[in-house]
Scaffold this motif. Sequence first.
Motif, PDB file in Angstrom:
ATOM      1  N   THR A 114       1.113  -1.193  -0.061  1.00 46.12           N
ATOM      2  CA  THR A 114      -0.316   0.142   0.034  1.00 46.12           C
ATOM      3  C   THR A 114       0.817   1.403   0.121  1.00 46.12           C
ATOM      4  OG1 THR A 114      -1.587  -1.098   1.558  1.00 46.12           O
ATOM      5  CG2 THR A 114      -1.954   1.744   1.612  1.00 46.12           C
ATOM      6  N   ARG A 115       2.193   1.135   0.830  1.00 48.14           N
ATOM      7  CA  ARG A 115       2.757   2.366   0.850  1.00 48.14           C
ATOM      8  C   ARG A 115       3.817   2.993  -0.234  1.00 48.14           C
ATOM      9  NH1 ARG A 115       8.229   2.816   5.179  1.00 48.14           N
ATOM     10  NH2 ARG A 115       8.275   5.084   4.911  1.00 48.14           N
ATOM     11  N   ALA A 116       4.599   1.348  -0.990  1.00 48.99           N
ATOM     12  CA  ALA A 116       4.732   1.418  -2.506  1.00 48.99           C
ATOM     13  C   ALA A 116       3.456   2.162  -3.437  1.00 48.99           C
ATOM     14  CB  ALA A 116       5.183   0.393  -2.972  1.00 48.99           C
ATOM     15  N   LEU A 117       2.336   1.836  -3.717  1.00 45.95           N
ATOM     16  CA  LEU A 117       1.774   1.713  -4.628  1.00 45.95           C
ATOM     17  C   LEU A 117       1.026   3.529  -4.208  1.00 45.95           C
ATOM     18  CD1 LEU A 117      -1.252  -1.058  -3.951  1.00 45.95           C
ATOM     19  CD2 LEU A 117       0.592   0.002  -6.335  1.00 45.95           C
ATOM     20  N   GLU A 118       0.998   4.257  -3.197  1.00 46.22           N
ATOM     21  CA  GLU A 118       0.991   6.021  -2.769  1.00 46.22           C
ATOM     22  C   GLU A 118       1.845   6.523  -2.795  1.00 46.22           C
ATOM     23  OE1 GLU A 118       0.457   5.280   1.351  1.00 46.22           O
ATOM     24  OE2 GLU A 118      -1.720   4.927   2.304  1.00 46.22           O
ATOM     25  N   GLN A 119       3.561   6.171  -3.420  1.00 47.27           N
ATOM     26  CA  GLN A 119       3.991   6.785  -3.543  1.00 47.27           C
ATOM     27  C   GLN A 119       4.417   6.356  -5.291  1.00 47.27           C
ATOM     28  OE1 GLN A 119       7.245   7.821  -2.270  1.00 47.27           O
ATOM     29  NE2 GLN A 119       6.047   7.613  -0.159  1.00 47.27           N
ATOM     30  N   ALA A 120       4.050   5.303  -5.694  1.00 49.04           N
ATOM     31  CA  ALA A 120       3.991   5.385  -7.527  1.00 49.04           C
ATOM     32  C   ALA A 120       2.692   6.034  -7.937  1.00 49.04           C
ATOM     33  CB  ALA A 120       3.835   3.836  -7.806  1.00 49.04           C
ATOM     34  N   GLU A 121       1.436   6.427  -7.321  1.00 48.88           N
ATOM     35  CA  GLU A 121       0.920   7.112  -7.916  1.00 48.88           C
ATOM     36  C   GLU A 121       1.174   8.677  -7.258  1.00 48.88           C
ATOM     37  OE1 GLU A 121      -2.105   5.537  -5.519  1.00 48.88           O
ATOM     38  OE2 GLU A 121      -2.868   3.751  -6.973  1.00 48.88           O
ATOM     39  N   ARG A 122       2.015   9.009  -6.201  1.00 46.71           N
ATOM     40  CA  ARG A 122       2.655  10.137  -6.497  1.00 46.71           C
ATOM     41  C   ARG A 122       3.771  10.874  -7.528  1.00 46.71           C
ATOM     42  NH1 ARG A 122       3.905   9.724  -0.893  1.00 46.71           N
ATOM     43  NH2 ARG A 122       1.718   9.406  -0.454  1.00 46.71           N
ATOM     44  N   SER A 123       3.495   9.839  -7.601  1.00 42.08           N
ATOM     45  CA  SER A 123       5.262  10.720  -8.737  1.00 42.08           C
ATOM     46  C   SER A 123       6.048   9.479  -9.516  1.00 42.08           C
ATOM     47  CB  SER A 123       6.470  11.443  -7.367  1.00 42.08           C
ATOM     48  OG  SER A 123       6.662  10.317  -6.731  1.00 42.08           O
ATOM     49  N   ALA A 124       6.397  10.507 -10.265  1.00 44.70           N
ATOM     50  CA  ALA A 124       7.118   9.247 -11.490  1.00 44.70           C
ATOM     51  C   ALA A 124       8.082   8.631 -10.860  1.00 44.70           C
ATOM     52  CB  ALA A 124       7.270   9.868 -12.504  1.00 44.70           C
ATOM     53  N   VAL A 125       7.839   7.434  -9.730  1.00 40.21           N
ATOM     54  CA  VAL A 125       9.118   6.730  -9.382  1.00 40.21           C
ATOM     55  C   VAL A 125       9.023   5.440 -10.200  1.00 40.21           C
ATOM     56  CG1 VAL A 125       9.360   8.239  -7.884  1.00 40.21           C
ATOM     57  CG2 VAL A 125       8.306   6.544  -7.603  1.00 40.21           C
ATOM     58  N   LEU A 126       9.957   4.523  -9.308  1.00 40.45           N
ATOM     59  CA  LEU A 126       9.604   2.770  -8.966  1.00 40.45           C
ATOM     60  C   LEU A 126       9.797   2.286  -8.288  1.00 40.45           C
ATOM     61  CD1 LEU A 126      11.762   2.694 -12.886  1.00 40.45           C
ATOM     62  CD2 LEU A 126       9.446   2.798 -12.825  1.00 40.45           C
ATOM     63  N   VAL A 127       9.302   1.365  -8.252  1.00 39.72           N
ATOM     64  CA  VAL A 127       9.498   1.542  -6.125  1.00 39.72           C
ATOM     65  C   VAL A 127      10.292  -0.533  -6.693  1.00 39.72           C
ATOM     66  CG1 VAL A 127       8.180   1.510  -3.690  1.00 39.72           C
ATOM     67  CG2 VAL A 127       7.766   2.923  -5.548  1.00 39.72           C
ATOM     68  N   THR A 128      10.863  -0.556  -5.558  1.00 36.06           N
ATOM     69  CA  THR A 128      11.523  -1.853  -5.257  1.00 36.06           C
ATOM     70  C   THR A 128      11.375  -2.179  -4.073  1.00 36.06           C
ATOM     71  OG1 THR A 128      12.808  -3.867  -5.707  1.00 36.06           O
ATOM     72  CG2 THR A 128      13.828  -1.799  -4.955  1.00 36.06           C
ATOM     73  N   PHE A 129      11.392  -3.436  -3.605  1.00 36.47           N
ATOM     74  CA  PHE A 129      11.135  -4.122  -1.639  1.00 36.47           C
ATOM     75  C   PHE A 129      12.550  -4.823  -1.970  1.00 36.47           C
ATOM     76  CE2 PHE A 129       6.911  -3.843  -3.362  1.00 36.47           C
ATOM     77  CZ  PHE A 129       6.276  -2.778  -2.463  1.00 36.47           C
ATOM     78  N   GLY A 130      13.734  -3.908  -0.710  1.00 34.41           N
ATOM     79  CA  GLY A 130      14.637  -4.746  -0.306  1.00 34.41           C
ATOM     80  C   GLY A 130      14.448  -5.796   1.135  1.00 34.41           C
ATOM     81  N   ILE A 131      14.636  -6.392   1.429  1.00 36.10           N
ATOM     82  CA  ILE A 131      15.097  -7.583   2.036  1.00 36.10           C
ATOM     83  C   ILE A 131      16.512  -6.855   2.746  1.00 36.10           C
ATOM     84  CG2 ILE A 131      14.303  -9.729   2.409  1.00 36.10           C
ATOM     85  CD1 ILE A 131      12.030  -8.362   0.962  1.00 36.10           C
ATOM     86  N   ARG A 132      16.370  -7.018   3.973  1.00 37.42           N
ATOM     87  CA  ARG A 132      17.337  -6.983   5.123  1.00 37.42           C
ATOM     88  C   ARG A 132      18.030  -8.290   4.908  1.00 37.42           C
ATOM     89  NH1 ARG A 132      19.934  -3.720   7.938  1.00 37.42           N
ATOM     90  NH2 ARG A 132      19.197  -2.182   7.857  1.00 37.42           N
ATOM     91  N   PRO A 133      19.415  -8.929   4.752  1.00 35.60           N
ATOM     92  CA  PRO A 133      19.563 -10.167   4.490  1.00 35.60           C
ATOM     93  C   PRO A 133      19.963 -10.783   6.147  1.00 35.60           C
ATOM     94  CG  PRO A 133      21.215  -8.509   3.809  1.00 35.60           C
ATOM     95  CD  PRO A 133      20.089  -7.666   3.874  1.00 35.60           C
ATOM     96  N   VAL A 134      20.250 -11.623   5.583  1.00 39.17           N
ATOM     97  CA  VAL A 134      19.879 -12.311   7.439  1.00 39.17           C
ATOM     98  C   VAL A 134      21.757 -13.400   7.292  1.00 39.17           C
ATOM     99  CG1 VAL A 134      17.636 -12.898   7.855  1.00 39.17           C
ATOM    100  CG2 VAL A 134      18.581 -14.762   6.539  1.00 39.17           C
ATOM    101  N   ALA A 135      22.235 -13.430   5.625  1.00 39.16           N
ATOM    102  CA  ALA A 135      23.215 -14.348   5.535  1.00 39.16           C
ATOM    103  C   ALA A 135      24.127 -13.563   4.026  1.00 39.16           C
ATOM    104  CB  ALA A 135      22.878 -15.752   5.487  1.00 39.16           C
ATOM    105  N   PRO A 136      25.658 -14.112   3.959  1.00 39.23           N
ATOM    106  CA  PRO A 136      25.810 -13.462   2.854  1.00 39.23           C
ATOM    107  C   PRO A 136      25.524 -14.023   1.323  1.00 39.23           C
ATOM    108  CG  PRO A 136      27.245 -14.651   3.703  1.00 39.23           C
ATOM    109  CD  PRO A 136      26.571 -15.028   5.372  1.00 39.23           C
ATOM    110  N   ASP A 137      24.506 -14.111   1.394  1.00 39.89           N
ATOM    111  CA  ASP A 137      24.363 -14.873  -0.088  1.00 39.89           C
ATOM    112  C   ASP A 137      24.190 -15.029  -1.470  1.00 39.89           C
ATOM    113  OD1 ASP A 137      22.601 -17.088  -1.253  1.00 39.89           O
ATOM    114  OD2 ASP A 137      20.833 -17.415  -0.100  1.00 39.89           O
ATOM    115  N   PRO A 138      25.473 -15.948  -1.882  1.00 43.53           N
ATOM    116  CA  PRO A 138      25.322 -15.751  -3.607  1.00 43.53           C
ATOM    117  C   PRO A 138      24.827 -15.468  -4.181  1.00 43.53           C
ATOM    118  CG  PRO A 138      26.744 -17.441  -2.733  1.00 43.53           C
ATOM    119  CD  PRO A 138      25.739 -17.167  -1.457  1.00 43.53           C
ATOM    120  N   SER A 139      23.471 -15.890  -4.233  1.00 40.19           N
ATOM    121  CA  SER A 139      22.664 -16.187  -5.080  1.00 40.19           C
ATOM    122  C   SER A 139      21.421 -15.831  -5.153  1.00 40.19           C
ATOM    123  CB  SER A 139      21.681 -18.180  -4.720  1.00 40.19           C
ATOM    124  OG  SER A 139      21.087 -17.327  -3.099  1.00 40.19           O
TER     125      SER A 139
END
Length: 258
Positions: free
Chosen positions: A34-59
């Motif tokens: 919902t927050r991302a949709l509000e940002q995208a509707e308010r301005s010309a941006v591309l929104v992604t979601f970052g996942i805080r890593p729990v391990a140094p996964d190279p995959s």
Amino acid sequence: AAAWFASRGGDPAFIVMPADHAIDDTAAFTADVTRALEQAERSAVLVTFGIRPVAPDPSFGYVRRGAALQPHLYRVAQFTEKPDRARAEAWLATGEYYWNSGIFVWRCSSFFNALEAGRPDLAAPLRGLAAHRDAAAFQAALDRVFPGLESISVDYAVLETAPNVLMVEAAFDWDDLGSWSAWARRQPRDARGNVLFGEAIAVDCDGCIIVGDGSPAAAMNLRDMIVVNAGGGALACHVEDSANVRRVAEAARARSGA
């Protein structure tokens, strides 16, 4: 998808999601989307979601956060490729890098403008599809256009070069299921740690993933191996190589000349 939504009229924001992840905290996910949709509707941006890593996964691919705009909302400084383990460990230590979830939110116009800037030869024919409001006509036009388009991921074509990408630091849980070993994390195991699915047989095996989908798959005296028989094909590899199975598909295509 952007062309299809644009053909319906207006300039809606929409969410793009891969199918190979599991999210259990749906309330947190809904709030972040919902927050991302509000940002995208308010301005010309591309929104992604970052996942805080729990391990140094190279995959995984990684996203490096830039300047903070709001709590848990940042500009994106850089999209990065899958690193080796040493580099992943260094990135994890900085606290600035997140796993790339592959989940995106944008308006039709914001996406097409970014695609036009990064890959104009892709943007023009795809944007033209929006003129077809009838579903059958849209599909016919897509069938004509798509085979001639460059095959490239949205990360390369758009996100790595776009200057207007934002990242929401995800509050929801996220488990990538894009490999056999990742899928197996959420499956029951027998007394010797094996995951058995379908017509699977394990004899004196430990820590194996055995899948017989439509026909039997059997393994004997193996440890930490994947054995799959499905869809008319068979695969055998070490569990630690699960993330590299794409190389098998690439080799098969090269052999067939496809």
